[in-house]
Motif scaffolding. Structure first.
Motif, PDB file in Angstrom:
ATOM      1  N   HIS A   1       0.548  -0.733  -0.473  1.00  0.00           N
ATOM      2  CA  HIS A   1       0.007  -0.053   0.252  1.00  0.00           C
ATOM      3  C   HIS A   1       1.005   1.383  -0.110  1.00  0.00           C
ATOM      4  O   HIS A   1       0.898   2.218  -0.820  1.00  0.00           O
ATOM      5  N   GLN A   2       1.968   1.054   0.608  1.00  0.00           N
ATOM      6  CA  GLN A   2       2.736   2.402   0.968  1.00  0.00           C
ATOM      7  C   GLN A   2       3.864   2.021  -0.471  1.00  0.00           C
ATOM      8  O   GLN A   2       3.394   3.801  -1.500  1.00  0.00           O
ATOM      9  N   LYS A   3       3.891   1.553  -1.309  1.00  0.00           N
ATOM     10  CA  LYS A   3       4.779   1.813  -2.513  1.00  0.00           C
ATOM     11  C   LYS A   3       3.394   2.349  -3.085  1.00  0.00           C
ATOM     12  O   LYS A   3       3.921   2.893  -4.315  1.00  0.00           O
ATOM     13  N   LYS A   4       2.780   1.588  -3.327  1.00  0.00           N
ATOM     14  CA  LYS A   4       1.249   2.243  -4.743  1.00  0.00           C
ATOM     15  C   LYS A   4       0.947   3.769  -4.479  1.00  0.00           C
ATOM     16  O   LYS A   4       0.679   4.283  -5.016  1.00  0.00           O
ATOM     17  N   TYR A   5       0.959   4.214  -2.918  1.00  0.00           N
ATOM     18  CA  TYR A   5       0.933   5.250  -2.328  1.00  0.00           C
ATOM     19  C   TYR A   5       2.411   6.219  -2.997  1.00  0.00           C
ATOM     20  O   TYR A   5       2.043   7.230  -4.105  1.00  0.00           O
ATOM     21  N   ASN A   6       3.448   5.909  -3.309  1.00  0.00           N
ATOM     22  CA  ASN A   6       4.542   6.772  -3.999  1.00  0.00           C
ATOM     23  C   ASN A   6       4.141   6.436  -4.950  1.00  0.00           C
ATOM     24  O   ASN A   6       4.215   8.299  -5.662  1.00  0.00           O
ATOM     25  N   HIS A   7       3.881   5.580  -5.353  1.00  0.00           N
ATOM     26  CA  HIS A   7       3.585   5.455  -7.180  1.00  0.00           C
ATOM     27  C   HIS A   7       2.981   6.429  -7.483  1.00  0.00           C
ATOM     28  O   HIS A   7       2.878   7.706  -8.731  1.00  0.00           O
ATOM     29  N   LEU A   8       1.637   6.810  -7.119  1.00  0.00           N
ATOM     30  CA  LEU A   8       0.667   7.184  -7.701  1.00  0.00           C
ATOM     31  C   LEU A   8       1.266   8.986  -6.868  1.00  0.00           C
ATOM     32  O   LEU A   8       0.543  10.631  -8.081  1.00  0.00           O
ATOM     33  N   HIS A   9       1.555   8.945  -5.996  1.00  0.00           N
ATOM     34  CA  HIS A   9       2.263  10.270  -5.245  1.00  0.00           C
ATOM     35  C   HIS A   9       3.412  10.858  -6.533  1.00  0.00           C
ATOM     36  O   HIS A   9       2.903  11.978  -6.899  1.00  0.00           O
ATOM     37  N   SER A  10       4.258  10.503  -6.957  1.00  0.00           N
ATOM     38  CA  SER A  10       5.065  10.485  -7.483  1.00  0.00           C
ATOM     39  C   SER A  10       4.357  11.301  -9.308  1.00  0.00           C
ATOM     40  O   SER A  10       5.153  12.084  -9.559  1.00  0.00           O
ATOM     41  N   SER A  11       3.888  10.023  -9.659  1.00  0.00           N
ATOM     42  CA  SER A  11       3.270  10.722 -11.011  1.00  0.00           C
ATOM     43  C   SER A  11       2.796  12.202 -10.910  1.00  0.00           C
ATOM     44  O   SER A  11       1.957  12.345 -12.010  1.00  0.00           O
ATOM     45  N   ASN A  12       1.740  12.475  -9.780  1.00  0.00           N
ATOM     46  CA  ASN A  12       1.059  13.865 -10.149  1.00  0.00           C
ATOM     47  C   ASN A  12       1.896  14.706  -9.178  1.00  0.00           C
ATOM     48  O   ASN A  12       2.450  15.566 -10.155  1.00  0.00           O
ATOM     49  N   ARG A  13       2.943  14.290  -8.614  1.00  0.00           N
ATOM     50  CA  ARG A  13       3.815  15.792  -8.334  1.00  0.00           C
ATOM     51  C   ARG A  13       4.297  16.147  -9.279  1.00  0.00           C
ATOM     52  O   ARG A  13       5.038  17.287  -9.539  1.00  0.00           O
ATOM     53  N   VAL A  14       4.854  14.974 -10.592  1.00  0.00           N
ATOM     54  CA  VAL A  14       5.843  15.449 -11.662  1.00  0.00           C
ATOM     55  C   VAL A  14       5.176  16.985 -12.404  1.00  0.00           C
ATOM     56  O   VAL A  14       6.392  17.287 -12.786  1.00  0.00           O
ATOM     57  N   ILE A  15       3.895  17.152 -12.052  1.00  0.00           N
ATOM     58  CA  ILE A  15       3.834  18.051 -13.002  1.00  0.00           C
ATOM     59  C   ILE A  15       4.362  19.408 -12.854  1.00  0.00           C
ATOM     60  O   ILE A  15       4.699  19.921 -13.566  1.00  0.00           O
ATOM     61  N   ILE A  16       4.968  19.785 -11.432  1.00  0.00           N
ATOM     62  CA  ILE A  16       5.432  20.722 -10.545  1.00  0.00           C
ATOM     63  C   ILE A  16       7.055  20.877 -11.674  1.00  0.00           C
ATOM     64  O   ILE A  16       7.131  21.949 -12.157  1.00  0.00           O
ATOM     65  N   GLU A  17       7.837  19.255 -11.388  1.00  0.00           N
ATOM     66  CA  GLU A  17       8.795  19.638 -12.534  1.00  0.00           C
ATOM     67  C   GLU A  17       8.808  19.475 -13.522  1.00  0.00           C
ATOM     68  O   GLU A  17       9.599  20.609 -14.320  1.00  0.00           O
ATOM     69  N   ARG A  18       7.756  19.679 -14.391  1.00  0.00           N
ATOM     70  CA  ARG A  18       7.571  19.631 -15.852  1.00  0.00           C
ATOM     71  C   ARG A  18       7.613  21.115 -15.929  1.00  0.00           C
ATOM     72  O   ARG A  18       7.827  21.774 -16.753  1.00  0.00           O
ATOM     73  N   ALA A  19       6.759  21.858 -15.241  1.00  0.00           N
ATOM     74  CA  ALA A  19       6.306  22.914 -15.577  1.00  0.00           C
ATOM     75  C   ALA A  19       7.572  24.350 -14.906  1.00  0.00           C
ATOM     76  O   ALA A  19       8.055  24.795 -15.502  1.00  0.00           O
ATOM     77  N   PHE A  20       8.798  23.735 -13.807  1.00  0.00           N
ATOM     78  CA  PHE A  20       9.855  24.339 -13.643  1.00  0.00           C
ATOM     79  C   PHE A  20      10.535  24.193 -15.140  1.00  0.00           C
ATOM     80  O   PHE A  20      11.380  24.804 -15.333  1.00  0.00           O
ATOM     81  N   ALA A  21      10.598  22.791 -15.867  1.00  0.00           N
ATOM     82  CA  ALA A  21      11.244  22.857 -17.154  1.00  0.00           C
ATOM     83  C   ALA A  21      11.086  23.443 -18.415  1.00  0.00           C
ATOM     84  O   ALA A  21      12.001  23.843 -19.009  1.00  0.00           O
ATOM     85  N   ILE A  22       9.593  24.113 -18.143  1.00  0.00           N
ATOM     86  CA  ILE A  22       9.230  24.183 -19.001  1.00  0.00           C
ATOM     87  C   ILE A  22       9.855  25.857 -18.983  1.00  0.00           C
ATOM     88  O   ILE A  22      10.144  26.888 -19.917  1.00  0.00           O
ATOM     89  N   LEU A  23       9.552  26.389 -17.539  1.00  0.00           N
ATOM     90  CA  LEU A  23       9.975  27.913 -17.617  1.00  0.00           C
ATOM     91  C   LEU A  23      11.264  27.872 -17.560  1.00  0.00           C
ATOM     92  O   LEU A  23      12.072  29.312 -18.151  1.00  0.00           O
ATOM     93  N   GLN A  24      12.468  26.842 -17.401  1.00  0.00           N
ATOM     94  CA  GLN A  24      13.887  27.266 -17.697  1.00  0.00           C
ATOM     95  C   GLN A  24      14.103  26.870 -18.872  1.00  0.00           C
ATOM     96  O   GLN A  24      15.649  27.052 -19.327  1.00  0.00           O
ATOM     97  N   ILE A  25      13.433  26.597 -20.202  1.00  0.00           N
ATOM     98  CA  ILE A  25      13.799  25.687 -21.520  1.00  0.00           C
ATOM     99  C   ILE A  25      14.143  27.275 -22.043  1.00  0.00           C
ATOM    100  O   ILE A  25      13.678  28.792 -21.608  1.00  0.00           O
ATOM    101  N   SER A  26      16.177  27.384 -22.827  1.00  0.00           N
ATOM    102  CA  SER A  26      16.280  28.585 -22.970  1.00  0.00           C
ATOM    103  C   SER A  26      15.870  28.406 -24.553  1.00  0.00           C
ATOM    104  O   SER A  26      15.277  27.712 -25.041  1.00  0.00           O
TER     105      SER A  26
END
Length: 290
Positions: A265-290
């Motif tokens: 259950h904890q592993k599944k939670y972490n997987h779903l958490h990471s799959s959703n939290r990745v949006i902020i990392e993508r947003a930063f990547a777009i912001l920083q594109i040269s």
């Protein structure tokens, strides 16, 4: 789209520029007849290809046109009267500011390229910065109660994770070493920076920005010093949650610490958490594109 430039500009405003001492006017005017490049914005920029424009100004031309449209609607760019000199167009002021934000040229070099005085470059920059900051609430704003419900549904449609509306994370804006307390600005990667904390929605649109603290600040400490912390109990309407990585300890939902003994259950939670939290990392990547 314009909120990306607004975010960068807000961060830029925290940095000191020694050339500011030369600024004397609020409305930039065409300067004297020193030897400068003439006709760059009129005779060269209009013939740039889409790729060339993005390479030179670090922004997509369509995003630039949208931003220019907003600027043209600002009455502060239209003074009631001016002297014998012609005011610099909003079109040129915005290009000057984009060049300043997107590169490392000195004020003198920018003045030469755009055929204007150094004080006019500074005035162009300050005018655009001021209007962008005035526009911030139109682009970077916290979701309403109804929007929270919509965001929660969007996240849940992704992989079934309920009651999530946003994700938070921090990134670093590299700066020159300040003269005062330079070591405080050295981050864990060894360079001088200021911290930029952002919260974004499911579509990667920023809903909150907080910046200005030294690069040595830990993400959790930055969150506690931001205005989000004081309103944390009501920000999410007492129902929803914000995702954050393991650097955060309180308020936001973080993953389980993987010590090698997590259950299914904890592993599944972490997987779903990471799959959703990745949006902020993508947003930063777009912001920083040269």
């Amino acid at each position: 789209m314009a909120e990306k430039l607004a975010t960068a500009v807000i961060a830029e405003m925290f940095l000191e520029d020694s050339d500011d001492e030369e600024s004397t006017d609020n409305i930039p005017l065409l300067g004297d007849d020193k030897s400068r490049i003439r006709g760059y914005t009129e005779d060269v920029v209009p013939f740039y290809t889409v790729d060339s424009f993005r390479r030179m100004f670090r922004i997509d031309i369509e995003t630039y046109k949208i931003l220019l449209g907003y600027m043209e609607g600002c009455p502060s760019f239209y003074p009631a009267g001016h002297g014998r000199r012609e005011p610099i167009s909003i079109y040129r002021q915005l290009l000057v500011t984009l060049w300043y934000v997107g590169g490392t040229d000195s004020i003198t070099k920018i003045a030469d390229r755009f055929g204007m005085s150094e004080s006019s470059v500074i005035s162009c920059r300050n005018n655009i910065f001021s209007e962008l900051i005035n526009m911030t609430d139109s682009f970077i704003r916290w979701p309403s109660i109804q929007e929270m419900a919509d965001e929660s549904q969007e996240f849940e449609r992704r992989n079934g994770f309920p009651n999530i509306i946003e994700a938070v994370d921090g990134t670093h804006i590299e700066i020159k070493a300040p003269t005062s307390h330079p070591q405080s600005y050295v981050n864990r990667k060894g360079y001088h920076s200021i911290q930029l904390q952002c919260v974004c929605r499911c579509n990667m649109a920023f809903s909150h920005v907080f910046t200005g603290y030294p690069g040595s600040f830990h993400d959790a400490r930055l969150l506690k010093n931001s205005d989000l912390w004081g309103d944390r109990l009501t920000k999410c309407n007492m129902v929803h949650h914000i995702l954050g990585d393991g650097a955060y300890k309180k308020w936001v939902l973080t993953p389980y610490c993987d010590n090698g003994h997590l259950d299914l259950h904890q592993k599944k939670y972490n997987h779903l958490h990471s799959s959703n939290r990745v949006i902020i990392e993508r947003a930063f990547a777009i912001l920083q594109i040269s």
